[in-house]
Design a protein around this motif. Sequence first.
Motif, PDB file in Angstrom:
ATOM      1  N   ASN A 130      34.395  34.150  23.230  1.00  0.00           N
ATOM      2  CA  ASN A 130      35.716  34.771  23.295  1.00  0.00           C
ATOM      3  C   ASN A 130      35.816  35.435  24.661  1.00  0.00           C
ATOM      4  O   ASN A 130      34.869  36.107  25.100  1.00  0.00           O
ATOM      5  N   ARG A 131      36.970  35.265  25.335  1.00  0.00           N
ATOM      6  CA  ARG A 131      37.075  35.721  26.729  1.00  0.00           C
ATOM      7  C   ARG A 131      37.692  37.097  26.876  1.00  0.00           C
ATOM      8  O   ARG A 131      38.057  37.493  27.975  1.00  0.00           O
ATOM      9  N   GLY A 132      37.820  37.829  25.774  1.00  0.00           N
ATOM     10  CA  GLY A 132      38.099  39.237  25.930  1.00  0.00           C
ATOM     11  C   GLY A 132      39.417  39.737  25.380  1.00  0.00           C
ATOM     12  O   GLY A 132      40.280  38.978  24.936  1.00  0.00           O
ATOM     13  N   THR A 175      39.829  30.896  21.955  1.00  0.00           N
ATOM     14  CA  THR A 175      38.757  31.492  22.754  1.00  0.00           C
ATOM     15  C   THR A 175      39.292  32.334  23.912  1.00  0.00           C
ATOM     16  O   THR A 175      38.545  33.088  24.519  1.00  0.00           O
ATOM     17  N   ALA A 176      40.580  32.187  24.230  1.00  0.00           N
ATOM     18  CA  ALA A 176      41.139  32.809  25.428  1.00  0.00           C
ATOM     19  C   ALA A 176      41.546  34.257  25.180  1.00  0.00           C
ATOM     20  O   ALA A 176      41.819  34.671  24.056  1.00  0.00           O
ATOM     21  N   THR A 177      41.627  35.010  26.269  1.00  0.00           N
ATOM     22  CA  THR A 177      42.180  36.355  26.207  1.00  0.00           C
ATOM     23  C   THR A 177      43.701  36.288  26.210  1.00  0.00           C
ATOM     24  O   THR A 177      44.284  35.424  26.874  1.00  0.00           O
ATOM     25  N   PRO A 178      44.374  37.158  25.466  1.00  0.00           N
ATOM     26  CA  PRO A 178      45.840  37.233  25.572  1.00  0.00           C
ATOM     27  C   PRO A 178      46.242  37.890  26.894  1.00  0.00           C
ATOM     28  O   PRO A 178      45.427  38.503  27.580  1.00  0.00           O
ATOM     29  N   LEU A 179      47.515  37.746  27.240  1.00  0.00           N
ATOM     30  CA  LEU A 179      48.092  38.463  28.378  1.00  0.00           C
ATOM     31  C   LEU A 179      49.369  39.149  27.907  1.00  0.00           C
ATOM     32  O   LEU A 179      50.203  38.530  27.245  1.00  0.00           O
ATOM     33  N   VAL A 180      49.515  40.427  28.269  1.00  0.00           N
ATOM     34  CA  VAL A 180      50.710  41.186  27.915  1.00  0.00           C
ATOM     35  C   VAL A 180      51.634  41.286  29.119  1.00  0.00           C
ATOM     36  O   VAL A 180      51.202  41.644  30.223  1.00  0.00           O
TER      37      VAL A 180
END
Length: 601
Positions: A130-132, A175-180
């Motif tokens: 998981n990338r965070g 697996t990706a990190t979200p972006l806000v």
Amino acid sequence: MKKGILGLAAGLMLSAAVPAMANESLTQAASDAKQWVMQLGNYAGTRYSELTGITKENVGKLQVAWTFSTGVLRGHEGSPLVIGDVMYVHTPFPNNVYALDLNADGKILWRYHPEQNPDVIGVMCCDTVNRGLAFADGMIFLSQADTTLVALDAKTGAVKWSVQNGDPAKGETSTATPLVVKDKVFVGISGGEYGVRGHMTAYNIKDGSLAWRAYSTGPDAEMLVDPEKTMVLGKPIGADSSLKSWEGDQWQIGGGTTWGWTTYDPELNLIYYGTGNPSTWNPSQRPGDNKWSMTIMARDADTGMAKWFYQKTPHDEWDFDGVNENILVDKEIDGTMRKLLVNFDRNGFGYTLDRETGELLVAEKYDPAVNWATEVVMDPNSDQYGRPQVVAEYSTEQNGEDVNSTGICPAALGSKDQQPATYSPETGLFYVPTNHVCMDYEPFRVSYTAGQPYVGATLSMFPAPDSHGGMGNFIAWDATKGEIVWSLPEQFSVWSGAMATAGGVVFYGTLEGYLKAVDAETGKELYKFKTPSGIIGNVFTYEHGGKQYVGVLSGVGGWAGIGLAAGLTNSNDGLGAVGGYAALSDYTALGGQLTIFALPD
């Protein structure tokens, strides 16, 4: 990012009161170099820190300040977040989250242990990474392996809302990190090896309701494409651009997943991300350019409508996923100041584009071993403009099914995988963790069944021949010239995210487990320390109590370390990586630890 130990709690309450200002509040937080509030450091994705406490002159004195065991093995990608006096740490599956009090030697303030069906592990392509985490409006956002996007209260860890972004029964994972951005949180989807149809989805921060979804393939309406206004290399995309590039309805299982990184330009209000490989890996089963897999996409953050596309590897024959980060910088090129986007693709070419228009400015190899294509055509008047010129010997389709194409460089994991590069405005250079790996590739016919692997190729990987014998390099790159400035050979691929600082130091980690610090100008090694396990995490930094700290997650795994992480021994397992990285077990073992470094008092 958070914390609530007092002064910051007031700031969180303020941001929570005005969710429409999330963009501004997050931008303000990112401008405070004492914190680390996004996985890529900032919206531009530069992973650059303005902190100057650690310099070229004193970095050699770094010591371990403290450590934290995550309690989980397998590959640890991404990095913690630091907001105020609190650090937020994530793990691979089962995707636990810990809030640590920096005022109390990392005391655990709260923990989140999600309940997920362990069957999801079986449909995760390349380890359980998981990338965070992401942060905004007093909430921590986590995209779990089972595709659940969850919003946690930053002060308590309580679940505020959750939403299901996909279906693991079909092979969809996350697996990706979200972006806000503003009042929305963006999240992609994994599963290209299962015939998943990729998409980018925006959810409303307030309650998790769906704002928009843009598919990578299919009808214009579902891709949020305007045939007259969406541009491709300066020309309108035209109607049904994706449908015309697939045979029949293959686009429905066509891949183009979105498991990489997303960046954002507030002035243009555009988000940028890449799409992955087309499904299947057997190119003869999917004639056409397979649009819009392997593509950099620029979209309006509010509506999701596409501004421009650029497909880096049409009709991919090698699994050169196009999901790597798009770094946004303003630089002079050919005498004109431009708003640039820089991308180091899996296919081995480093691209520089105008991020407002999508104009292609530079496309050059950033590893001399790359041989599958001779060049990317740069003449706008050519019908081949922007296309790589494939070498017939290394064309896996032209050679035919059940034929082993040998000596292709790079291997499927690319000259760089997801491990993010960094940019220093001090030197004007990009610092890139790379793979120096080649492969043999044998496609075979495969049929699609939902939730079952849809690969259709057997691979083996090995170090690039006729070079230093290692499997990686750490390079400095001039993106306006398309040239390597200096290169440091590594025994194994460099699979960690790099970080540059105003102290003139660039940090990265190695698969053996070393944290390394080098001179940003010359590449001279200034410091190294071997952590308990191989590093595939991303280096980060913050300041607390007037002192600068540098940290990194250890825990070998990911695609390169899948043999160790999953206990695989057959050389062709792990989509070809197990044999290539067999020697890694002589240097490191599984682990899950956060190591924090600082200068002595």
